[in-house]
Write an enzyme that holds these catalytic residues in place. Sequence first.
Site, PDB file in Angstrom:
ATOM      1  CG  HIS A  87       7.679  29.485  50.687  1.00  0.00           C
ATOM      2  ND1 HIS A  87       8.070  28.785  51.791  1.00  0.00           N
ATOM      3  CD2 HIS A  87       6.384  29.850  50.918  1.00  0.00           C
ATOM      4  CE1 HIS A  87       7.065  28.746  52.663  1.00  0.00           C
ATOM      5  NE2 HIS A  87       6.023  29.366  52.156  1.00  0.00           N
ATOM      6  CG  ASP A  89      11.819  30.217  52.782  1.00  0.00           C
ATOM      7  OD1 ASP A  89      10.971  30.020  51.882  1.00  0.00           O
ATOM      8  OD2 ASP A  89      11.827  31.257  53.465  1.00  0.00           O
ATOM      9  CG  ASP A 119       3.925  27.889  55.227  1.00  0.00           C
ATOM     10  OD1 ASP A 119       4.170  28.143  54.038  1.00  0.00           O
ATOM     11  OD2 ASP A 119       3.979  28.744  56.119  1.00  0.00           O
ATOM     12  CD  GLU A 153       6.296  33.339  52.061  1.00  0.00           C
ATOM     13  OE1 GLU A 153       5.322  34.110  52.124  1.00  0.00           O
ATOM     14  OE2 GLU A 153       6.588  32.564  52.997  1.00  0.00           O
ATOM     15  CD  GLU A 154       7.516  30.982  55.965  1.00  0.00           C
ATOM     16  OE1 GLU A 154       7.123  32.010  56.539  1.00  0.00           O
ATOM     17  OE2 GLU A 154       6.767  30.026  55.672  1.00  0.00           O
TER      18      GLU A 154
HETATM   19 ZN    ZN Z   1       4.284  29.808  53.294  1.00  0.00          ZN
END
Ligand code: ZN
Length: 444
Positions: A87, A89, A119, A153-154
């Site tokens: 991802h 974002d 992340d 995704e977040e």
């Molecule tokens: Zn993640």
Amino acid sequence: MTELGPAIDERALEEAVRFTSELIRIDTTNRGGGDGREREAAEYAAERLAEAGAEPVILEKAPGRSNVVARIAGTDPSADALLVHGHLDVVPAEADDWSVDPFSGAIRDGIVWGRGALDMKGMDAMVLAAVRSWARAGVRPRRDVVVAFTADEEASAEYGAGFLAERHGALFEGCTEGISESGGFTFHGGDGLRIYPVGAGERGTAWLRLTARGTAGHGSKAHPHNAVVILAEAIARIGRHRWPVRPVPTVRAALTELAAVYGVDVDLDAEEFDADDLLAKLGPAAQLVESTLRNSANPTVFEAGYKVNVVPGHAAAQVDGRMLPGWEDEFVATMDELTGPEVDWEFQHRTVPLGAPVDSPTFAAMRSAIERFDPEARVVPYCMSGGTDAKQFSRLGIVGYGFSPLRLPAEFGYGKLAHGVDERVPADGLRFGVRVLDDFLRAA
Ligand SMILES: [Zn+2]
């Protein structure tokens, strides 16, 4: 063993680090509720892919919420395709709390700093660097590799993987398995043990809303039907419930392999098997399994009343529940029982739990790629307590693994830094990661 051809070049190692820094500099904060913007990062990724001769497409459900997908043709047309997704974002960062500007991408003393370093812009950068190195060396992976960089995704994935799975399934044709975040990093197990947990399952999300209805009235009168009390009792039953241990296949495999790593003799099928007893013998590695031995339900929000001398007619609460694959029915039945006849409950948000085989050739290929670059590595499968975009792609029949290889030194707490203050990643960790990723992607 598959012939891999030339090893990844120096330039790919440098690009993995530089791309991480450059991606961090593009602020892709996702505040949820549709508030986010990934377009600049998507264009950055698409350009890096196009320079390597790939033909990326950018897809948006709403302006600015961009996703990138590209397919790298493999050498074996009969092989199933492999999805690699990351991802774009990131979660918000409060700059005042940080030692550096969270969107600076600063590289200092061999560390890349900023929101998304772990992340998961580091992984996005490694994927780009690996694909570009193949073009330079004139090599191709065995399987088709479909690369996807996603928005959102977040939050709900509505603008990202959810949208891609729903509307652009054809781009993922032939993909049977996928790899992405939350696995393949070094977990320090004490006494110099380097454990690499690889994700092979996820619990499902069950966010619940509870409502109790009672009789409203004056606070000075008798009120046998007080909604606050009825709901509070239900919440207390839920919060104190001891969910039974349900070792799903991934968690069984994790327990078995961790027991072997720590030299603990265990028979999971023995009548006297006691999960807590085993956890106590696994040292820090207990963290890798303790949240996935059972379903869970934590009360998190309680809303009731508006004035001290008024008994409200209703009260509401929210519960964060998580369900193991195969144990959703038990979760529902248990919630019916714990809430009781006077409290209604419903799913506010529900996602599917996942389980991936740990005896697959793909799992074996991830294991051997890590072992090749860290011969002392102890690779173990594990089940994630939360969820990732893999849930969305599972709708296309794609089995998801958590594999974003990264070598981290002992003082580096992956769990604390992802979504935390001063998120950062060692450049050497990324260089290790891109080597492992390249090796795995070409051999898988
Ligand atoms: Zn993640």
